[in-house]
Each structure stands twice: as C-alpha cells, then as structure tokens.
Scaffold this motif. Structure first.
Motif, mmCIF file in Angstrom:
data_model
loop_
_atom_site.group_PDB
_atom_site.id
_atom_site.type_symbol
_atom_site.label_atom_id
_atom_site.label_comp_id
_atom_site.label_asym_id
_atom_site.label_seq_id
_atom_site.Cartn_x
_atom_site.Cartn_y
_atom_site.Cartn_z
ATOM 1 N N PHE A 1 0.828 -1.207 0.000
ATOM 2 C CA PHE A 1 0.000 0.000 0.000
ATOM 3 C C PHE A 1 0.858 1.250 0.000
ATOM 4 C CE2 PHE A 1 -0.367 2.536 3.971
ATOM 5 C CZ PHE A 1 0.690 1.965 4.662
ATOM 6 N N CYS A 2 0.212 2.369 -0.316
ATOM 7 C CA CYS A 2 0.845 3.668 -0.102
ATOM 8 C C CYS A 2 -0.255 4.670 0.201
ATOM 9 C CB CYS A 2 1.657 4.111 -1.315
ATOM 10 S SG CYS A 2 0.668 4.870 -2.588
ATOM 11 N N GLY A 3 0.139 5.910 0.449
ATOM 12 C CA GLY A 3 -0.848 6.953 0.688
ATOM 13 C C GLY A 3 -1.285 6.971 2.124
ATOM 14 N N SER A 4 -2.589 7.089 2.367
ATOM 15 C CA SER A 4 -3.137 7.290 3.696
ATOM 16 C C SER A 4 -2.878 8.747 4.111
ATOM 17 C CB SER A 4 -2.536 6.286 4.675
ATOM 18 O OG SER A 4 -3.273 6.264 5.850
ATOM 19 N N TYR A 5 -3.073 9.085 5.365
ATOM 20 C CA TYR A 5 -2.893 10.474 5.809
ATOM 21 C C TYR A 5 -2.194 10.440 7.161
ATOM 22 C CZ TYR A 5 -7.010 9.458 8.668
ATOM 23 O OH TYR A 5 -7.876 8.889 9.564
ATOM 24 N N GLU A 6 -1.844 11.618 7.674
ATOM 25 C CA GLU A 6 -1.049 11.681 8.901
ATOM 26 C C GLU A 6 -1.809 12.419 9.989
ATOM 27 O OE1 GLU A 6 2.812 13.164 7.880
ATOM 28 O OE2 GLU A 6 3.168 11.471 6.535
ATOM 29 N N PRO A 7 -2.542 11.688 10.805
ATOM 30 C CA PRO A 7 -3.375 12.342 11.820
ATOM 31 C C PRO A 7 -2.543 12.896 12.976
ATOM 32 C CG PRO A 7 -3.457 9.962 12.082
ATOM 33 C CD PRO A 7 -2.650 10.224 10.852
ATOM 34 N N TYR A 8 -2.939 14.054 13.501
ATOM 35 C CA TYR A 8 -2.344 14.573 14.735
ATOM 36 C C TYR A 8 -3.061 13.958 15.927
ATOM 37 C CZ TYR A 8 0.218 18.035 12.016
ATOM 38 O OH TYR A 8 1.071 18.632 11.141
ATOM 39 N N PRO A 9 -2.371 13.919 17.088
ATOM 40 C CA PRO A 9 -2.949 13.213 18.241
ATOM 41 C C PRO A 9 -4.257 13.804 18.766
ATOM 42 C CG PRO A 9 -0.616 13.734 18.630
ATOM 43 C CD PRO A 9 -1.002 14.395 17.337
ATOM 44 N N ASP A 10 -4.537 15.084 18.483
ATOM 45 C CA ASP A 10 -5.769 15.683 19.013
ATOM 46 C C ASP A 10 -6.964 15.491 18.087
ATOM 47 O OD1 ASP A 10 -4.259 17.403 17.264
ATOM 48 O OD2 ASP A 10 -5.730 18.970 17.698
ATOM 49 N N TRP A 11 -6.761 14.840 16.924
ATOM 50 C CA TRP A 11 -7.883 14.662 15.999
ATOM 51 C C TRP A 11 -8.885 13.643 16.561
ATOM 52 C CZ3 TRP A 11 -5.900 14.366 10.226
ATOM 53 C CH2 TRP A 11 -5.250 15.571 9.912
ATOM 54 N N GLU A 12 -10.164 13.932 16.316
ATOM 55 C CA GLU A 12 -11.227 12.997 16.714
ATOM 56 C C GLU A 12 -11.185 11.765 15.802
ATOM 57 O OE1 GLU A 12 -14.194 13.554 18.840
ATOM 58 O OE2 GLU A 12 -12.828 15.029 19.723
ATOM 59 N N PRO A 13 -11.477 10.596 16.347
ATOM 60 C CA PRO A 13 -11.502 9.403 15.482
ATOM 61 C C PRO A 13 -12.612 9.477 14.418
ATOM 62 C CG PRO A 13 -11.805 8.809 17.802
ATOM 63 C CD PRO A 13 -11.745 10.292 17.745
ATOM 64 N N ILE A 14 -12.385 8.789 13.310
ATOM 65 C CA ILE A 14 -13.378 8.676 12.225
ATOM 66 C C ILE A 14 -14.170 7.393 12.420
ATOM 67 C CG2 ILE A 14 -13.569 8.152 9.744
ATOM 68 C CD1 ILE A 14 -11.327 10.213 9.305
ATOM 69 N N LYS A 15 -15.494 7.505 12.233
ATOM 70 C CA LYS A 15 -16.389 6.351 12.428
ATOM 71 C C LYS A 15 -16.945 5.887 11.085
ATOM 72 C CE LYS A 15 -21.019 5.735 14.401
ATOM 73 N NZ LYS A 15 -21.917 6.254 15.456
ATOM 74 N N TRP A 16 -16.981 4.576 10.885
ATOM 75 C CA TRP A 16 -17.633 3.979 9.711
ATOM 76 C C TRP A 16 -18.844 3.181 10.182
ATOM 77 C CZ3 TRP A 16 -16.222 4.809 4.683
ATOM 78 C CH2 TRP A 16 -15.021 5.509 4.509
ATOM 79 N N THR A 17 -20.000 3.459 9.559
ATOM 80 C CA THR A 17 -21.189 2.664 9.877
ATOM 81 C C THR A 17 -21.173 1.422 8.984
ATOM 82 O OG1 THR A 17 -22.467 3.930 8.277
ATOM 83 C CG2 THR A 17 -22.531 4.677 10.578
ATOM 84 N N PHE A 18 -21.789 0.345 9.445
ATOM 85 C CA PHE A 18 -21.662 -0.914 8.703
ATOM 86 C C PHE A 18 -22.283 -0.822 7.307
ATOM 87 C CE2 PHE A 18 -22.183 -5.328 7.537
ATOM 88 C CZ PHE A 18 -20.913 -5.802 7.855
ATOM 89 N N ASP A 19 -23.347 -0.033 7.170
ATOM 90 C CA ASP A 19 -24.002 0.052 5.852
ATOM 91 C C ASP A 19 -23.088 0.679 4.787
ATOM 92 O OD1 ASP A 19 -24.308 2.403 7.415
ATOM 93 O OD2 ASP A 19 -25.812 3.138 6.006
ATOM 94 N N GLU A 20 -22.103 1.467 5.203
ATOM 95 C CA GLU A 20 -21.171 2.090 4.244
ATOM 96 C C GLU A 20 -19.804 1.414 4.266
ATOM 97 O OE1 GLU A 20 -21.308 4.814 1.974
ATOM 98 O OE2 GLU A 20 -23.444 4.330 2.144
ATOM 99 N N PHE A 21 -19.690 0.324 5.030
ATOM 100 C CA PHE A 21 -18.366 -0.275 5.224
ATOM 101 C C PHE A 21 -17.769 -0.839 3.935
ATOM 102 C CE2 PHE A 21 -15.828 -4.091 6.601
ATOM 103 C CZ PHE A 21 -14.661 -3.362 6.783
ATOM 104 N N GLY A 22 -18.648 -1.244 2.970
ATOM 105 C CA GLY A 22 -18.141 -1.688 1.658
ATOM 106 C C GLY A 22 -17.221 -0.622 1.057
ATOM 107 N N TYR A 23 -17.626 0.659 1.188
ATOM 108 C CA TYR A 23 -16.802 1.753 0.658
ATOM 109 C C TYR A 23 -15.582 2.008 1.541
ATOM 110 C CZ TYR A 23 -20.117 2.364 -2.986
ATOM 111 O OH TYR A 23 -20.890 2.118 -4.089
ATOM 112 N N GLY A 24 -15.683 1.633 2.827
ATOM 113 C CA GLY A 24 -14.515 1.722 3.703
ATOM 114 C C GLY A 24 -13.452 0.727 3.270
ATOM 115 N N LEU A 25 -13.930 -0.442 2.863
ATOM 116 C CA LEU A 25 -13.013 -1.505 2.460
ATOM 117 C C LEU A 25 -12.488 -1.273 1.043
ATOM 118 C CD1 LEU A 25 -11.668 -4.231 2.646
ATOM 119 C CD2 LEU A 25 -13.890 -5.320 2.325
ATOM 120 N N ASP A 26 -13.381 -1.074 0.092
ATOM 121 C CA ASP A 26 -12.989 -0.929 -1.312
ATOM 122 C C ASP A 26 -13.736 0.277 -1.855
ATOM 123 O OD1 ASP A 26 -12.744 -1.044 -4.056
ATOM 124 O OD2 ASP A 26 -12.942 -3.217 -4.170
#
Ligand code: M3P
Ligand code: FE
Length: 310
Positions: free
Chosen positions: A270-295
């Motif tokens: 893999f490559c890419g992704s992003y660089e979160p700072y420690p104070d950033w709030e976590p990102i949530k994925w709901t299961f109905d959209e998880f297909g797009y989280g995966l692919d």
C-alpha cells in the motif's frame, strides 16, 4: 509532535509451510532484503529503507499465521516502565533474553485479550539502508528495484475476540490512540479498531472474530501509487493469488492490493493514507457504508477479505 513510549511496529514472526517456496517469495517476489538466519532455522528480512536489522522473520511450521508482533520502544527505561505498567494493569509479562532473536535486545512479551502475542523491545542493531548517513543516495538499485521492494513493514491487521479489551490495553497502557473504527451491523458494538502510536493512520488494527490469535494481513509500504501498480504487475507475473486488486480504502484512505504468500498468509502492499495529529477525533464507519470503507472504488464487501485469516 513528540514521539516517546512505543515508537513503531518492529517485527512480525510469520509461520510458513514450505521454507524454500517462502524464501523465493520473500526474497524475489516481495523483494525484502535478507539479513540473517539463526541456529533454529529462522530467516530474517527487512524492507530496503528500514534501518534496524530486521522486521520480518519467517519460520517453517505445519500451520500458517503469526507467532508474535513486536514494537520498538524509545529506550530501556521505557521498556522497564511499560512492563511495570502492563503488570499493574493485570497483564502478565515474560522476558525473552537478548539475542534470542538475532541482533535484538531483551524483549517483554505478553498475550493480549484477542489471543495474540506482542513484544516490546528497546534495542535492535542499526544496519542502515545501505546508503549511509552522510550524503546518502536516495535509493539503491540492488534493493529498491528487486521484486515489489517495499520501503518497510508498516502495520498489521489481526483478528480475534475481545477487541474492545485490546483497544483499552493499547490506549490506556501503551499510549496508542484510535484513529478510525468500524461499527458492527447492530450499530452498538465496534467491529474494528485502527490504532496509531505515531504520526501514521494506523500501526495496528483489530477486527472482532471468534477465533483467537489470527492474522489478517501484514502490510508493506510503497512510495507511490505507481509502485502499487508495479507491485500488481509483479504479482501477476508471478501468479501470486490475489484477494483484492488495486483500489483505495475508504478506511485510512490508503491505496492497496491484498494477496497471499505461498502459505496463505495475506499481505498488503500500500501507499498513501494520511497523517493524523494526536488531538484529531476518530473517524467512524457505519456498517451500511463499510463496503466503501473496504474498497472505495466498488463499495463491495469482499467475502474473502472478511472471512479468510491464517
Ligand atoms: C487497511 C489499511 C478494512 C480496511 C483495512 C485497511 C478492514 O488494511 O491498511 O488501511 O476495511
Ligand atoms: Fe492494512
């Protein structure tokens, strides 16, 4: 940002079924740099731009999977303190003597609630990337062009029960933070945690699964999307079995390929992704959209990705 405590993923010991076949794959197809072999027959590898002696160890066994995953910590004082903190939290630890893994100091081993074995260590011989520390060349054609040639072993995704307890242990004791998480279909439980001890979007991830101690994938970082597509060419040229061909994840936004080593251990390039700072709030994925989280190209919930582990 300051980085202390647990610094980074340091090593994974992987079980392979046929050593010769595995050696060809790890040396010439994945294109890791081989750095040693020990008296027990284990072979040691690193990504070309890693500086420590090794990050991947392979061992012949009668079943595939992962023996343990290790993290490098800042120094020996940090190692001793983290061992005390683990014990105070109720986690038993075991000391593995220096030298049991080649060129590696004393390790503190513990078992997490998901059944996986983890290790902390403070010392591993610095062998460099071959370019030296004075006026270095940007890359070395011998190592950076041979096979897929990842720059480093980057993270792993592990499957097991009680991921909430792992998340508590890693965040409360080891200084990790949750960067992204995926909700289960019930909308109440969490199906996956992606956690970081650094500037990275994840250094480790856990998915809830009934069987303990399972490996989903070891991930190797490449420098560009072009290098991921070059990896796809090499995967095809070597008829490596593929799980998911090049796409982007919604979760952590990496561009990726998933495939299997000859023993059935999944790996990711893999490559890419992003660089979160420690104070950033976590990102949530709901299961109905998880297909797009995966692919994120197809939105497909790949059955093989969700169910096959080693
Ligand atoms: C990765 C990664 C899932 C996404 C996995 C993501 C389980 O492996 O490296 O970003 O959907
Ligand atoms: Fe990954």
């Amino acid at each position: 940002m300051a980085m202390t405590g647990v610094l980074r993923p340091g090593h994974a010991q992987i079980r392979v079924l046929d050593l010769e076949e595995a050696l060809h794959f790890y040396r010439n197809v994945l294109g890791l740099v081989e750095t040693g072999k020990d008296a027990t027959g284990r072979h040691y590898f690193k990504g070309w731009d890693e500086r420590d002696h090794h990050s991947v160890i392979i061992r012949q066994a009668d079943r595939a999977g992962i023996d343990f995953f290790g993290f490098r910590v800042l120094d020996v004082a940090t190692l001793n303190q983290l061992e005390k903190d683990l014990n105070a939290y109720g986690v038993k630890t075991e000391r593995i003597p220096a030298g049991e893994l080649l060129e590696t100091g004393e390790r503190v081993r513990f078992q997490a609630p998901t059944g996986h074995f983890f290790e902390l260590y403070a010392e591993k011989t610095h062998v460099g990337n071959g370019s030296g520390l004075v006026n270095p060349a940007p890359w070395n054609p011998k190592t950076a062009e041979h096979g897929i040639a990842p720059i480093r072993m980057d993270h792993c995704l592990l499957y097991g029960p009680n991921i909430q307890a792992n998340k508590d242990l890693f965040t409360k004791v080891l200084g990790f933070r949750v960067v992204e998480y995926v909700m289960a279909p019930d909308g109440e439980h969490t199906a996956a945690f992606f956690m970081s001890c650094s500037h990275k979007a994840h250094d480790i991830a856990f998915v809830e699964h009934p069987e303990p101690g399972k490996l989903h994938h070891i991930s190797y970082r490449l420098e560009s999307w072009e290098r991921v597509l070059r990896a796809a060419d090499i995967i095809g040229m070597n008829k490596v079995p593929v799980d998911i061909s090049p796409t982007r994840h919604g979760v952590t936004r990496g561009t990726t390929i998933y495939a299997w080593d000859p023993s059935g251990n999944r790996f990711e390039t893999f490559c890419g992704s992003y660089e979160p700072y420690p104070d950033w709030e976590p990102i949530k994925w709901t299961f109905d959209e998880f297909g797009y989280g995966l692919d994120h190209t197809t939105g497909k919930l790949h059955e093989s990705f969700l169910t096959i582990v080693s």
